[in-house]
Design a protein around this motif. Structure first.
Motif, short mmCIF file in Angstrom:
data_model
loop_
_atom_site.label_atom_id
_atom_site.label_comp_id
_atom_site.label_asym_id
_atom_site.label_seq_id
_atom_site.Cartn_x
_atom_site.Cartn_y
_atom_site.Cartn_z
N PRO A 1 0.83 -1.21 0.00
CA PRO A 1 0.00 0.00 0.00
C PRO A 1 0.86 1.25 0.00
CG PRO A 1 -0.73 -1.56 1.68
CD PRO A 1 0.58 -2.05 1.17
N GLY A 2 0.38 2.29 -0.68
CA GLY A 2 1.13 3.53 -0.76
C GLY A 2 0.94 4.40 0.46
N ARG A 3 1.57 5.56 0.43
CA ARG A 3 1.53 6.51 1.53
C ARG A 3 0.66 7.70 1.17
NH1 ARG A 3 8.08 6.95 2.75
NH2 ARG A 3 8.39 4.82 3.46
N VAL A 4 0.06 8.29 2.17
CA VAL A 4 -0.64 9.55 2.02
C VAL A 4 0.29 10.65 2.52
CG1 VAL A 4 -2.61 10.94 2.73
CG2 VAL A 4 -2.91 8.49 2.28
N VAL A 5 0.65 11.57 1.64
CA VAL A 5 1.54 12.68 2.01
C VAL A 5 0.68 13.89 2.32
CG1 VAL A 5 3.43 14.16 1.25
CG2 VAL A 5 3.37 11.76 0.54
N GLU A 6 0.76 14.36 3.55
CA GLU A 6 -0.06 15.50 3.98
C GLU A 6 0.85 16.70 4.20
OE1 GLU A 6 -0.65 17.27 6.99
OE2 GLU A 6 -2.56 18.14 6.39
N ILE A 7 0.57 17.81 3.51
CA ILE A 7 1.39 19.02 3.59
C ILE A 7 0.63 20.05 4.41
CG2 ILE A 7 2.67 20.74 2.29
CD1 ILE A 7 3.52 17.93 1.60
N SER A 8 1.11 20.35 5.60
CA SER A 8 0.38 21.25 6.49
C SER A 8 1.19 22.46 6.94
CB SER A 8 -0.11 20.49 7.73
OG SER A 8 0.99 19.98 8.46
N THR A 9 2.45 22.56 6.52
CA THR A 9 3.27 23.71 6.87
C THR A 9 3.17 24.77 5.77
OG1 THR A 9 4.84 22.34 8.10
CG2 THR A 9 5.62 24.50 7.38
N ASP A 10 2.92 26.03 6.17
CA ASP A 10 2.72 27.10 5.21
C ASP A 10 4.01 27.42 4.45
OD1 ASP A 10 0.19 27.24 6.22
OD2 ASP A 10 0.53 29.05 7.42
N GLY A 11 3.84 27.90 3.20
CA GLY A 11 4.94 28.47 2.45
C GLY A 11 5.92 27.49 1.84
N ASP B 1 0.04 7.28 -2.51
CA ASP B 1 -1.35 7.03 -2.88
C ASP B 1 -2.11 8.33 -3.10
OD1 ASP B 1 -1.85 4.39 -3.26
OD2 ASP B 1 -2.60 3.98 -1.25
N ALA B 2 -1.77 9.38 -2.36
CA ALA B 2 -2.45 10.67 -2.48
C ALA B 2 -1.61 11.74 -1.80
CB ALA B 2 -3.83 10.61 -1.84
N ILE B 3 -1.78 12.99 -2.26
CA ILE B 3 -1.19 14.15 -1.59
C ILE B 3 -2.34 15.02 -1.11
CG2 ILE B 3 0.20 16.24 -1.87
CD1 ILE B 3 1.88 14.78 -3.91
N ILE B 4 -2.31 15.36 0.18
CA ILE B 4 -3.33 16.21 0.80
C ILE B 4 -2.67 17.52 1.18
CG2 ILE B 4 -5.11 16.39 2.57
CD1 ILE B 4 -5.48 13.93 0.86
N ALA B 5 -3.11 18.63 0.57
CA ALA B 5 -2.54 19.95 0.84
C ALA B 5 -3.51 20.74 1.70
CB ALA B 5 -2.26 20.68 -0.46
N SER B 6 -3.10 21.05 2.94
CA SER B 6 -3.98 21.79 3.85
C SER B 6 -3.32 23.04 4.40
CB SER B 6 -4.40 20.87 5.00
OG SER B 6 -3.28 20.39 5.71
N ALA B 7 -2.19 23.45 3.80
CA ALA B 7 -1.46 24.63 4.29
C ALA B 7 -1.73 25.83 3.38
CB ALA B 7 0.04 24.33 4.32
N HIS B 8 -1.30 27.00 3.84
CA HIS B 8 -1.43 28.24 3.06
C HIS B 8 -0.12 28.51 2.32
CE1 HIS B 8 -5.24 29.24 4.97
NE2 HIS B 8 -4.69 28.97 6.14
#
Length: 325
Positions: A2-12, A40-47
């Motif tokens: 199974p792949g990884r979910v990469v979550e980006i939560s740091t701004d800039g 598996d997916a990239i989740i972008a939640s930062a500004h």
């Protein structure tokens, strides 16, 4: 694997691609990198994030969704490839022209699975779930009596307490559910596109403003996995969408489920379901490949087992935050 979910939560931060790797940079240089083939997916939640067109191209080549979340952790954008399967044109044509009796039978199967799994989630918490077994049996073609809604009215108070109200704009448990469903939705979107289906042409969901109608149909049976993961976090004292909560919820896609072919990660189950749906459209026979039900919902030790990176650090997902990737 199974792949990884990469979550980006740091701004800039800036996201780019280099020799098959997702590279994450800030003003001081590289912060970390992840092999694109492991994602598996990239989740972008930062500004203030920036990313290269080459990265989006590389993700599209691998059918990896790029999800942008709003302040309430609900997806506001989901980027997917235009073509995800060699037989896409024929499959989309069959999807568009599918007769109503077929789509009604397909929706019946998805609702039955969802209601059974809601009952299994309750049983996991020691709550009597016999009514949900009965409700699942009562689902008819197309669910004309809206058993799905009847089950939901019983399910949420029994699982989360009588004061709980599902609200996409609320914080706390609702925000955790939003984030968990965003993870699940990204996995379902990837599966739908990889199967050569059009994500906007739903089985049941048909809101004109929803470009992911089919994705929302496909993910329905698996929502109870997210619900239980959120409940476990709340009972552990995690009441907001923290880094810890994101790691646990990202592991949903590697949760092992029991299938007729043995133990299989949720991400693979989504792909099998989407492929069986494409086959159903083309053959006219509603045969959905779903995990065995009720699902094995033993989340006592968390929704997934941490993986280790090359340096030996614990990973449940690749979470780019204030520390190294």
């Amino acid at each position: 694997m199974p792949g990884r979910v990469v979550e980006i939560s740091t701004d800039g931060l800036h996201l780019a691609v280099l020799r098959g790797f997702l590279v994450v940079k800030d003003g001081e240089g590289e912060r970390g990198r992840v092999p694109l083939d492991d994602i598996d997916a990239i989740i972008a939640s930062a500004h203030g994030l920036t990313f290269s067109a080459n990265l989006l191209h590389a993700l599209a080549d691998r059918n990896v969704p790029f999800v942008v979340c709003g302040p309430n952790h609900m997806p506001v954008s989901l980027m997917l490839p235009v073509a995800g399967h060699h037989a896409q044109t024929g499959r989309v044509r069959a999807q568009i022209t599918a007769p109503l009796p077929l789509t009604k039978r397909l929706w019946q199967g998805l609702v039955q699975a969802k209601v059974r799994n809601q009952g299994a989630a309750l049983a996991h918490q020691g709550v009597s779930s016999g009514a949900f077994t009965t409700l699942a049996r009562q689902v008819r073609s197309g669910d004309p009596t809206n058993i799905e809604a009847q089950a939901a009215r019983r399910y949420w108070p029994l699982l989360m307490g009588t004061d709980f109200r599902r609200d996409n704009e609320a914080g706390g448990a609702n925000a955790l559910l939003n984030y968990g469903y965003a993870i699940l939705r990204s996995g379902a979107a990837r599966a739908v596109v990889a199967a050569g289906l059009h994500p906007s042409i739903g089985i049941h969901h048909s809101n004109k403003g929803n470009p992911m109608a089919l994705v929302d149909d496909v993910m329905e049976p698996f929502r109870p996995l997210v619900d239980l993961a959120v409940l476990r976090l709340i009972r552990a004292g995690v009441a907001e969408v923290t880094a810890e909560a994101k790691r646990d919820l990202a592991a949903i896609l590697i949760q092992d489920l029991t299938t007729t072919r043995g133990t299989t990660p949720l991400s693979t189950c989504l792909h099998r379901l989407a492929t069986s749906l494409a086959d159903s459209y083309q053959t006219g026979e509603p045969r959905l490949d779903l995990p065995l039900s009720p699902l094995p919902l033993d989340l006592a030790a968390g929704p997934g087992r941490p993986m280790e990176d090359e340096d030996g650090a614990d990973w449940i997902s690749d979470h780019v935050d204030d520390g190294p990737v």
